[in-house]
Scaffold this motif. Structure first.
Motif, PDB file in Angstrom:
ATOM      1  N   LEU A 197       0.824  -1.223   0.000  1.00  0.00           N
ATOM      2  CA  LEU A 197       0.000   0.000   0.000  1.00  0.00           C
ATOM      3  C   LEU A 197       0.850   1.261   0.000  1.00  0.00           C
ATOM      4  CD1 LEU A 197      -2.797  -1.057   2.501  1.00  0.00           C
ATOM      5  CD2 LEU A 197      -2.874  -1.047   0.001  1.00  0.00           C
ATOM      6  N   GLY A 198       2.049   1.189  -0.506  1.00  0.00           N
ATOM      7  CA  GLY A 198       2.844   2.397  -0.712  1.00  0.00           C
ATOM      8  C   GLY A 198       3.348   3.041   0.557  1.00  0.00           C
ATOM      9  N   GLY A 199       3.797   2.261   1.529  1.00  0.00           N
ATOM     10  CA  GLY A 199       4.364   2.829   2.750  1.00  0.00           C
ATOM     11  C   GLY A 199       3.349   3.209   3.798  1.00  0.00           C
ATOM     12  N   LEU A 200       2.161   2.613   3.770  1.00  0.00           N
ATOM     13  CA  LEU A 200       1.149   2.889   4.798  1.00  0.00           C
ATOM     14  C   LEU A 200       1.691   2.483   6.173  1.00  0.00           C
ATOM     15  CD1 LEU A 200      -1.840   3.693   5.385  1.00  0.00           C
ATOM     16  CD2 LEU A 200      -2.394   1.262   5.183  1.00  0.00           C
ATOM     17  N   SER A 201       1.456   3.329   7.165  1.00  0.00           N
ATOM     18  CA  SER A 201       1.962   3.063   8.502  1.00  0.00           C
ATOM     19  C   SER A 201       0.824   3.136   9.514  1.00  0.00           C
ATOM     20  CB  SER A 201       3.060   4.074   8.871  1.00  0.00           C
ATOM     21  OG  SER A 201       2.543   5.385   8.852  1.00  0.00           O
ATOM     22  N   ARG A 202       1.127   2.692  10.720  1.00  0.00           N
ATOM     23  CA  ARG A 202       0.143   2.687  11.797  1.00  0.00           C
ATOM     24  C   ARG A 202      -0.281   4.115  12.149  1.00  0.00           C
ATOM     25  NH1 ARG A 202       1.194   0.199  17.861  1.00  0.00           N
ATOM     26  NH2 ARG A 202      -0.861   0.716  18.731  1.00  0.00           N
ATOM     27  N   GLY A 203      -1.574   4.282  12.354  1.00  0.00           N
ATOM     28  CA  GLY A 203      -2.112   5.595  12.685  1.00  0.00           C
ATOM     29  C   GLY A 203      -2.649   6.355  11.495  1.00  0.00           C
ATOM     30  N   GLN A 204      -2.312   5.922  10.265  1.00  0.00           N
ATOM     31  CA  GLN A 204      -2.830   6.590   9.073  1.00  0.00           C
ATOM     32  C   GLN A 204      -4.208   6.033   8.704  1.00  0.00           C
ATOM     33  OE1 GLN A 204       0.379   5.982   6.205  1.00  0.00           O
ATOM     34  NE2 GLN A 204       0.914   8.160   6.393  1.00  0.00           N
ATOM     35  N   ALA A 205      -4.947   6.824   7.936  1.00  0.00           N
ATOM     36  CA  ALA A 205      -6.266   6.401   7.462  1.00  0.00           C
ATOM     37  C   ALA A 205      -6.091   5.511   6.236  1.00  0.00           C
ATOM     38  CB  ALA A 205      -7.135   7.602   7.118  1.00  0.00           C
ATOM     39  N   LEU A 206      -6.761   4.335   6.246  1.00  0.00           N
ATOM     40  CA  LEU A 206      -6.658   3.411   5.124  1.00  0.00           C
ATOM     41  C   LEU A 206      -7.232   4.013   3.851  1.00  0.00           C
ATOM     42  CD1 LEU A 206      -5.852   0.627   4.129  1.00  0.00           C
ATOM     43  CD2 LEU A 206      -8.028  -0.267   4.968  1.00  0.00           C
ATOM     44  N   GLU A 207      -8.132   4.974   3.990  1.00  0.00           N
ATOM     45  CA  GLU A 207      -8.765   5.597   2.823  1.00  0.00           C
ATOM     46  C   GLU A 207      -7.752   6.354   1.972  1.00  0.00           C
ATOM     47  OE1 GLU A 207     -12.690   8.391   1.885  1.00  0.00           O
ATOM     48  OE2 GLU A 207     -12.078   7.950   3.939  1.00  0.00           O
ATOM     49  N   GLN A 208      -6.601   6.740   2.542  1.00  0.00           N
ATOM     50  CA  GLN A 208      -5.576   7.432   1.763  1.00  0.00           C
ATOM     51  C   GLN A 208      -5.008   6.534   0.674  1.00  0.00           C
ATOM     52  OE1 GLN A 208      -2.646   8.853   4.521  1.00  0.00           O
ATOM     53  NE2 GLN A 208      -4.055  10.275   5.549  1.00  0.00           N
ATOM     54  N   CYS A 209      -4.924   5.232   0.936  1.00  0.00           N
ATOM     55  CA  CYS A 209      -4.395   4.296  -0.062  1.00  0.00           C
ATOM     56  C   CYS A 209      -5.507   3.571  -0.803  1.00  0.00           C
ATOM     57  CB  CYS A 209      -3.464   3.283   0.605  1.00  0.00           C
ATOM     58  SG  CYS A 209      -2.035   4.033   1.414  1.00  0.00           S
ATOM     59  N   LEU A 210      -6.637   3.342  -0.139  1.00  0.00           N
ATOM     60  CA  LEU A 210      -7.778   2.660  -0.757  1.00  0.00           C
ATOM     61  C   LEU A 210      -8.980   3.605  -0.694  1.00  0.00           C
ATOM     62  CD1 LEU A 210      -7.433  -0.929   0.756  1.00  0.00           C
ATOM     63  CD2 LEU A 210      -6.667  -0.135  -1.491  1.00  0.00           C
ATOM     64  N   PRO A 211      -9.198   4.414  -1.744  1.00  0.00           N
ATOM     65  CA  PRO A 211     -10.313   5.379  -1.704  1.00  0.00           C
ATOM     66  C   PRO A 211     -11.675   4.718  -1.522  1.00  0.00           C
ATOM     67  CG  PRO A 211      -8.781   5.897  -3.489  1.00  0.00           C
ATOM     68  CD  PRO A 211      -8.389   4.544  -2.971  1.00  0.00           C
ATOM     69  N   ASP A 212     -11.821   3.443  -1.946  1.00  0.00           N
ATOM     70  CA  ASP A 212     -13.121   2.763  -1.831  1.00  0.00           C
ATOM     71  C   ASP A 212     -13.318   2.104  -0.462  1.00  0.00           C
ATOM     72  OD1 ASP A 212     -13.638   3.499  -4.420  1.00  0.00           O
ATOM     73  OD2 ASP A 212     -12.876   1.635  -5.288  1.00  0.00           O
ATOM     74  N   TRP A 213     -12.444   2.380   0.525  1.00  0.00           N
ATOM     75  CA  TRP A 213     -12.529   1.691   1.800  1.00  0.00           C
ATOM     76  C   TRP A 213     -13.878   1.872   2.505  1.00  0.00           C
ATOM     77  CZ3 TRP A 213     -11.399  -2.107   4.679  1.00  0.00           C
ATOM     78  CH2 TRP A 213     -11.657  -2.084   6.050  1.00  0.00           C
ATOM     79  N   PRO A 214     -14.499   3.084   2.562  1.00  0.00           N
ATOM     80  CA  PRO A 214     -15.791   3.203   3.258  1.00  0.00           C
ATOM     81  C   PRO A 214     -16.856   2.258   2.699  1.00  0.00           C
ATOM     82  CG  PRO A 214     -14.855   5.367   2.883  1.00  0.00           C
ATOM     83  CD  PRO A 214     -13.998   4.402   2.118  1.00  0.00           C
ATOM     84  N   LEU A 215     -16.902   2.113   1.344  1.00  0.00           N
ATOM     85  CA  LEU A 215     -17.883   1.211   0.751  1.00  0.00           C
ATOM     86  C   LEU A 215     -17.548  -0.245   1.086  1.00  0.00           C
ATOM     87  CD1 LEU A 215     -20.307   0.739  -1.085  1.00  0.00           C
ATOM     88  CD2 LEU A 215     -18.755   0.792  -3.039  1.00  0.00           C
TER      89      LEU A 215
END
Length: 760
Positions: free
Chosen positions: A453-471
């Motif tokens: 996911l391009g360097g996603l780290s703890r504490g960040q919002a998953l929606e930044q890497c996966l825009p469709d996460w809420p759905l």
């Protein structure tokens, strides 16, 4: 010992019964006495300032009467007669007499600064100046023209017998303010001649600071300041303790910052009273001119104000306050005595309370010692028994607590090992693992998930890497588990989302796997299957082509023999022979077409030559002329400097004929067929040939399949035309492309190599 509980209640009862009533009575007496003294002081101050203003009014009235008397003096009348007759000796005698009268008048009033007689033109005729104890007559060469001064112009508007009183002003000599500055008040009246007309003006300059000297005496007793307002925008003031000639004449607006605009407006507005502001008491009253004399002033009148420091004015009041210090000291001594007595009575209870607080804090060794045999001593004994019992119970509890802590530490260490093992497994597994809370924030991110996911780290919002996460989270919450694939451009990720509980706020566990390589291999396999199917199709086509070539080739050979026989008939007309020649050429082309079919099964040798595109195109247009006319289609041919092409003429003709026939079929309602050819570039050996129709166009979804064998959208088509075109194009190392827009037609473009002609 602390002060609280019963001790405080006893002490408060003592205060309520003795101290507070005495204090209330004393405070009421103090307040009442202070208020009475203040009222008396302010009333006395008002009386004093009213007396001062009355004195000033009487002084103005007396001065005005003297001025009117002087205006009717015989010397003034004599000077007027002499001036009329122009008798120099009479004028000198009359002026001398008038100067003596002015000298006597100035001697009678030591506060007079100047006495002047002005002609109707404004020129000073006689003038006497007083400086200190000396009175001088101003010589004729130092007399001035005062026609431009405001007081001269205002006095001219009066009738004889009326008095003009000017505002506070600084004396001006020869157009400059006299130094040192002298504030003056001018009293002026018109001199009436015997014939009823005006014989000039009589003006007296009064030292304004002399008025302040009178009222400053009252102000000095209390270190106050006296103010004289003329209500034309200026005031005159002298600070306490300063010399007689040290005064200040300033605009009234400067006092607004010290006393405020509302209070200053009251003073210059003619009100009378006292007011307290900024630690000062200001007493003020208007100066009312006596009614026995008609006055004309340049403003609404005059006012007098005295300002005193509040602490000096009410010094006697403050001295009275000191008498009540003794009362307050007595009350304080009574309060302290009550406190000591209450502490002596409640001391044992305080000891018991203190030891109870120590035991409540965890010190069970504390005991209390209370001597005596009363109820409080018995309470102390019971307290000591309770403390001993609690000490034994707490000891047993501490022993049990130690055992529980050891067991908890062992279980905690075991859980830490399991957690470390699980964390190692999660961090080093091949799949990405995420723990996400209900708000979409990552609580756990292993190494693989961060890389995917391009360097996603703890504490960040998953929606930044996966825009469709809420759905995706909503679907997983509704079903408990959701599986899907996400295309991120460079990667295709397979997601398995599991809700971690039945409640909506429990969060999610997401397992991520990179399936990009699997999808690529699947796509390659599908493409390989399609190519194998295409090869099988081409093999079937080859077998069919060989059968067609065999079945059609023999009739074509017979037809060609008949045509050749008819061409050698000498009686046949020339146009008939030309037609037979073209027919023989088409038979040859059809034979070549059959050989092309045969090429799908077995490659055939090409016979490329330097082919003339114009000649080939003329034959194509000749054989399609009849069909184009029947459909109302016209040809637009543009050939710009086309060199010879490297091509088999029969196969090139087959390519162009197929493209033209397809274009005619695409325009059933008529239109224009454009055929354009030009070199691809100045330094290239390629010719671009375009066949563009204005028909219905090719739908976008079938455009990639138009060159496949047996694929056709026409009910009477075979699906071989464009397949043969591409086969012939590839055999000649040429390229073909197509651009089409539904509703606007299609354009087929050939990129054909030119023939290499050797140079001499």
């Amino acid at each position: 010992m602390r002060f609280g509980g019963l001790s405080r209640r006893i002490y408060l009862a003592f205060l309520l019964a003795a101290v507070i009533p005495t204090a209330i009575a004393g405070i009421i007496g103090i307040v009442y006495s202070l208020n009475t003294l203040k009222r008396e002081t302010l009333s006395s101050l008002e009386q004093e300032i009213n007396i001062r203003t009355d004195n000033i009014a009487r002084f103005f009235a007396q001065l005005s009467s003297e001025l009117l008397y002087l205006a009717g003096a015989e010397s003034l009348e004599s000077l007027g007669k002499a001036t009329t007759t122009h008798d120099g000796r009479s004028i000198t005698l009359a002026r001398t007499q008038l100067e003596r009268d002015f000298m006597r008048f100035a001697a009678h009033y030591p506060h007079i600064y100047q006495i002047r007689y002005l002609a109707e033109s404004g020129m000073e005729t006689v003038r006497v100046d007083r400086k200190g104890d000396r009175t001088d007559v101003v010589p004729a060469h130092r007399l001035q023209d005062k026609s431009d001064r405001y007081y001269f112009q205002e006095t001219l508007k009066l009738a004889p017998g009326e008095i003009y009183v000017s505002p506070l002003d600084l004396n001006v000599e020869f157009g400059q303010v006299e130094k040192p500055e002298r504030p003056v008040i001018r009293f002026a009246t018109r001199v009436q001649a015997r014939n009823g007309g005006s014989a000039g003006l009589l003006i007296v300059n009064l030292n304004a600071d002399i008025l302040l000297d009178q009222i400053q005496q009252m102000a000095d007793t209390r270190d106050g300041t006296a103010y004289l307002f003329d209500r034309s925008g200026h005031y005159l003031a002298r600070l306490p303790g300063t010399a007689a000639d040290q005064f200040a004449m300033q605009p009234v607006a400067q006092l607004a910052g010290e006393y405020g605009n509302p209070l200053i407006e009251r003073v210059i507005g003619g009100e009378q009273g006292t007011a307290g502001i900024s630690g000062h008491i200001l007493a003020f009253a208007p100066v009312r001119f006596l009614n026995g004399q008609p006055y004309q002033t340049s403003s609404r009148g005059w006012a007098l104000a005295l300002a005193f420091p509040e602490n000096r004015l009410f010094m006697s009041v403050f001295n009275l306050s000191a008498l009540y210090v003794v009362l307050l000291a007595s009350l304080a001594a009574t309060a302290v005595g009550g406190y000591v007595l209450s502490r002596r009575l409640i001391g044992p209870l305080d000891d018991l309370t203190r030891e109870t607080e120590a035991i409540a804090g965890g010190d069970f060794t504390r005991r209390v010692r209370i001597e005596g045999s009363d109820e409080i001593a018995g309470l102390g004994s019971q307290f000591n028994l309770m403390a001993a019992h609690l000490q034994g119970v707490i000891g047993k509890l501490h022993t049990h607590q130690g055992q529980l802590e050891a067991e908890v530490n062992a279980r905690t260490a075991e859980l830490d090992r399991e957690r470390s093992f699980l964390a190692a497994v999660i961090q080093h597994t091949g799949d990405g693992i995420l723990a996400v809370d209900d708000w979409g924030t990552c609580l756990l991110v292993n190494v693989e998930a961060s890389a995917l996911l391009g360097g996603l780290s703890r504490g960040q919002a998953l929606e930044q890497c996966l825009p469709d996460w809420p759905l995706l989270a909503t679907k997983a919450a509704n079903t408990g588990e959701h599986r899907c694939e996400i295309d991120l451009g460079q990667r295709i990720l397979a997601l398995s989302i599991t809700c971690t509980g039945e409640e909506a706020s429990t969060g999610f566990v997401v397992v991520i796997r990179d399936v990009s390589e699997e999808r690529r291999l699947a796509d390659e396999r599908r493409e390989l299957d399609r190519q194998m199917f295409q090869v099988e199709k081409m093999a079937t086509l080859g077998e069919l082509a060989m059968g067609l070539a065999h079945e059609i080739g023999n009739p074509l050979a017979g037809m060609k023999a008949v045509v050749q026989t008819m061409r050698y008939d000498e009686e046949a007309p020339p146009y008939f022979l030309s037609t037979l020649e073209r027919l023989e050429g088409e038979i040859d082309r059809l034979s070549g077409f059959l050989r092309t079919f045969h090429g799908f099964a077995a490659p055939q040798a090409l016979l490329p030559t330097a082919c003339n595109l114009t000649t080939v195109l003329e034959d194509v247009l000749f054989w399609t002329k009849k069909e184009s006319r029947s459909k109302g289609i016209s040809f637009n041919t543009v050939l710009d400097g086309i060199p010879p092409l490297h091509a088999d003429p029969h196969q090139l003709k087959q390519v162009l004929l197929n493209l033209v026939i397809n274009a005619l079929h695409a325009m059933p309602e008529g239109g224009v067929l454009h055929i354009r050819a030009c070199p691809e570039g100045a330094e290239t050996d390629t010719v671009r040939i375009e066949v563009e129709d204005s028909g219905a166009g090719i739908p976008t979804d079938i455009l990639p399949r138009i060159f496949e064998p047996f694929f056709t959208t026409r009910s009477d088509g075979t699906g071989m035309g464009l397949a043969i075109v591409r086969k012939i194009t590839q055999d000649h190392h040429a390229r073909i492309s197509v651009q089409s827009e539904p509703g606007r037609g299609s354009c087929f473009t050939l990129y054909w190599p030119t023939a290499r002609i050797p140079h001499d």
